[in-house]
Design a protein around this motif. Structure first.
Motif, short mmCIF file in Angstrom:
data_model
loop_
_atom_site.label_atom_id
_atom_site.label_comp_id
_atom_site.label_asym_id
_atom_site.label_seq_id
_atom_site.Cartn_x
_atom_site.Cartn_y
_atom_site.Cartn_z
N SER A 18 0.79 -1.38 0.01
CA SER A 18 0.43 -0.14 0.27
C SER A 18 0.70 1.53 -0.25
O SER A 18 0.24 2.17 -1.04
CB SER A 18 -0.88 0.27 0.88
OG SER A 18 -0.62 0.33 2.40
N LEU A 19 2.43 1.24 0.78
CA LEU A 19 3.06 2.36 0.87
C LEU A 19 3.75 2.77 -0.62
O LEU A 19 3.35 3.57 -1.28
CB LEU A 19 4.22 2.02 1.80
CG LEU A 19 5.34 3.37 1.84
CD1 LEU A 19 4.42 4.65 2.70
CD2 LEU A 19 6.56 2.22 3.11
N ALA A 20 3.74 1.52 -1.29
CA ALA A 20 4.35 1.55 -2.55
C ALA A 20 3.64 1.95 -3.73
O ALA A 20 3.63 3.16 -5.06
CB ALA A 20 4.63 -0.02 -3.47
N VAL A 21 1.50 1.80 -3.39
CA VAL A 21 0.92 1.53 -4.37
C VAL A 21 0.26 3.72 -4.11
O VAL A 21 1.07 4.05 -4.88
CB VAL A 21 -0.45 1.48 -4.30
CG1 VAL A 21 -1.21 1.82 -5.11
CG2 VAL A 21 0.20 -0.43 -4.95
N ALA A 22 0.48 3.40 -2.60
CA ALA A 22 0.58 5.52 -2.83
C ALA A 22 1.81 6.23 -2.88
O ALA A 22 1.96 7.29 -4.13
CB ALA A 22 0.41 5.89 -1.52
N MET A 23 2.73 6.29 -2.66
CA MET A 23 4.15 6.31 -2.80
C MET A 23 3.97 7.03 -5.24
O MET A 23 4.32 7.64 -5.71
CB MET A 23 5.75 6.19 -3.09
CG MET A 23 5.65 6.25 -1.68
SD MET A 23 7.04 5.27 -1.10
CE MET A 23 8.28 6.40 -1.66
N THR A 24 3.61 5.88 -5.64
CA THR A 24 3.28 5.88 -6.97
C THR A 24 3.09 6.45 -7.36
O THR A 24 2.63 7.44 -8.82
CB THR A 24 3.08 4.62 -7.27
OG1 THR A 24 4.36 3.79 -7.61
CG2 THR A 24 2.83 4.36 -9.16
N MET A 25 0.99 6.49 -6.67
CA MET A 25 -0.05 8.16 -7.32
C MET A 25 0.43 8.59 -7.24
O MET A 25 0.61 10.00 -7.49
CB MET A 25 -1.17 7.35 -6.58
CG MET A 25 -1.36 6.15 -7.18
SD MET A 25 -2.19 5.22 -8.52
CE MET A 25 -3.67 6.84 -8.53
N THR A 26 1.11 9.30 -6.13
CA THR A 26 1.50 10.59 -6.11
C THR A 26 2.62 10.68 -6.70
O THR A 26 2.96 12.34 -7.04
CB THR A 26 1.94 10.55 -4.20
OG1 THR A 26 1.29 10.27 -3.55
CG2 THR A 26 2.70 12.16 -4.05
N PHE A 27 3.79 10.72 -7.21
CA PHE A 27 4.81 10.31 -8.42
C PHE A 27 3.59 10.12 -9.79
O PHE A 27 4.09 11.49 -10.37
CB PHE A 27 5.73 9.23 -8.45
CG PHE A 27 6.54 9.60 -9.35
CD1 PHE A 27 7.73 10.56 -9.11
CD2 PHE A 27 6.42 8.71 -10.10
CE1 PHE A 27 8.59 10.59 -10.95
CE2 PHE A 27 7.69 9.13 -11.15
CZ PHE A 27 8.65 10.07 -11.19
N ILE A 28 2.64 9.81 -9.81
CA ILE A 28 2.14 10.13 -11.38
C ILE A 28 1.22 11.62 -10.77
O ILE A 28 1.49 11.82 -12.31
CB ILE A 28 1.14 8.84 -11.47
CG1 ILE A 28 2.62 7.99 -11.67
CG2 ILE A 28 -0.09 9.83 -12.82
CD1 ILE A 28 0.93 6.63 -11.51
N LEU A 29 1.34 11.71 -10.30
CA LEU A 29 0.48 13.23 -9.59
C LEU A 29 1.40 13.77 -10.21
O LEU A 29 0.65 14.59 -10.67
CB LEU A 29 -0.69 13.36 -8.56
CG LEU A 29 -1.80 12.30 -8.90
CD1 LEU A 29 -2.44 12.03 -7.46
CD2 LEU A 29 -3.11 12.48 -9.81
N LEU A 30 2.12 13.97 -9.11
CA LEU A 30 2.96 15.17 -9.34
C LEU A 30 3.80 15.47 -10.26
O LEU A 30 4.08 16.89 -10.61
CB LEU A 30 4.07 15.24 -8.11
CG LEU A 30 3.83 15.29 -7.18
CD1 LEU A 30 4.69 15.75 -5.29
CD2 LEU A 30 3.10 16.77 -6.58
N GLN A 31 3.84 14.32 -11.85
CA GLN A 31 4.30 14.78 -12.58
C GLN A 31 4.00 15.99 -13.68
O GLN A 31 4.82 16.34 -14.42
CB GLN A 31 4.40 13.62 -13.65
CG GLN A 31 5.53 12.56 -13.26
CD GLN A 31 5.77 11.03 -14.18
OE1 GLN A 31 4.37 10.74 -14.92
NE2 GLN A 31 6.32 10.47 -14.27
N GLY A 32 2.79 15.76 -13.66
CA GLY A 32 1.89 16.75 -14.36
C GLY A 32 2.34 18.48 -13.71
O GLY A 32 1.98 19.67 -13.92
N CYS A 33 3.04 18.58 -11.99
CA CYS A 33 2.87 20.10 -11.45
C CYS A 33 4.55 20.72 -11.80
O CYS A 33 5.40 20.02 -12.06
CB CYS A 33 2.70 19.78 -9.61
SG CYS A 33 1.47 19.08 -9.70
N THR A 34 4.36 21.81 -12.67
CA THR A 34 5.92 22.08 -12.29
C THR A 34 6.28 23.79 -11.70
O THR A 34 4.47 24.42 -12.00
CB THR A 34 5.65 22.02 -14.15
OG1 THR A 34 4.88 23.67 -14.74
CG2 THR A 34 5.92 21.13 -14.99
#
Length: 189
Positions: A18-34
């Motif tokens: 669940s930690l890995a999934v949460a970190m992956t989702m966070t990484f995916i969401l933050l890729q669009g932020c600049t």
């Protein structure tokens, strides 16, 4: 005891997955932020014919500010020139900003005592037009305003001085707002 260890290992696996999934989702969401500074260096379409990068800060430093027609307008102009380029106006800039400054005062009757200070608000508004000097076209137009409070009292000199100080504070605040709006516009070109 074995089942307890098995239970612990399954819980650890669930927690780690669940930690890995949460970190992956966070990484995916933050890729669009600049996060990008307004004063960054970009290849500007304005300067592409020169084949070099010119930063927004350099464009702002070369900006011309039109003449003022009142004391408060001159204060805003001076503060804006200082904010843009340290007070040294350069004539080789591509853009010019023209300002129309208006001021409005409003007394706030909080006390009926004749000798009590009267709270007053001063509103400074600026209608600005950003022009491209090359072809005379309007790049941007808009309005900025700021509200400053001060106290008036029955002594004329003190009231006049309080108004003058409020105008000076308001001019600096309005110039900073104008600088941010102009920088945002220039950086988006």
């Amino acid at each position: 005891m074995l089942s307890y260890r098995k239970f612990l290992s399954q819980g650890a696996i669930r927690y780690n997955s669940s930690l890995a999934v949460a970190m992956t989702m966070t990484f995916i969401l933050l890729q669009g932020c600049t996060i990008q500074s307004l004063l960054n260096t970009t290849q500007d379409s304005i300067h592409s014919s020169f084949m070099y990068n010119r930063s927004t800060a350099d464009i702002l430093a070369r900006m011309e500010v039109g003449k003022a027609n009142s004391r408060v307008g001159q204060q805003v102009r001076n503060a804006l020139l200082f904010a843009l380029n340290g007070g040294k106006q350069k004539d080789d800039g591509r853009y010019q900003v023209n300002l129309i400054i208006t001021k409005t005062t409003q007394n706030l009757p909080l006390s009926r005592d004749i000798q009590a200070p009267i709270s007053t608000s001063l509103e400074l508004s600026s209608q600005y037009t950003l022009l491209d000097k090359k072809d005379g076209s309007i790049v941007d137009t808009g309005k900025c305003q700021t509200l400053i409070s001060y106290n008036q009292n029955y002594q004329n000199f003190a009231s006049d001085r309080a108004l003058r100080d409020a105008e000076n504070r308001g001019a600096k605040a309005l110039a900073e707002k104008l600088r941010l709006v102009i920088a945002r516009t220039i950086s988006s070109l």
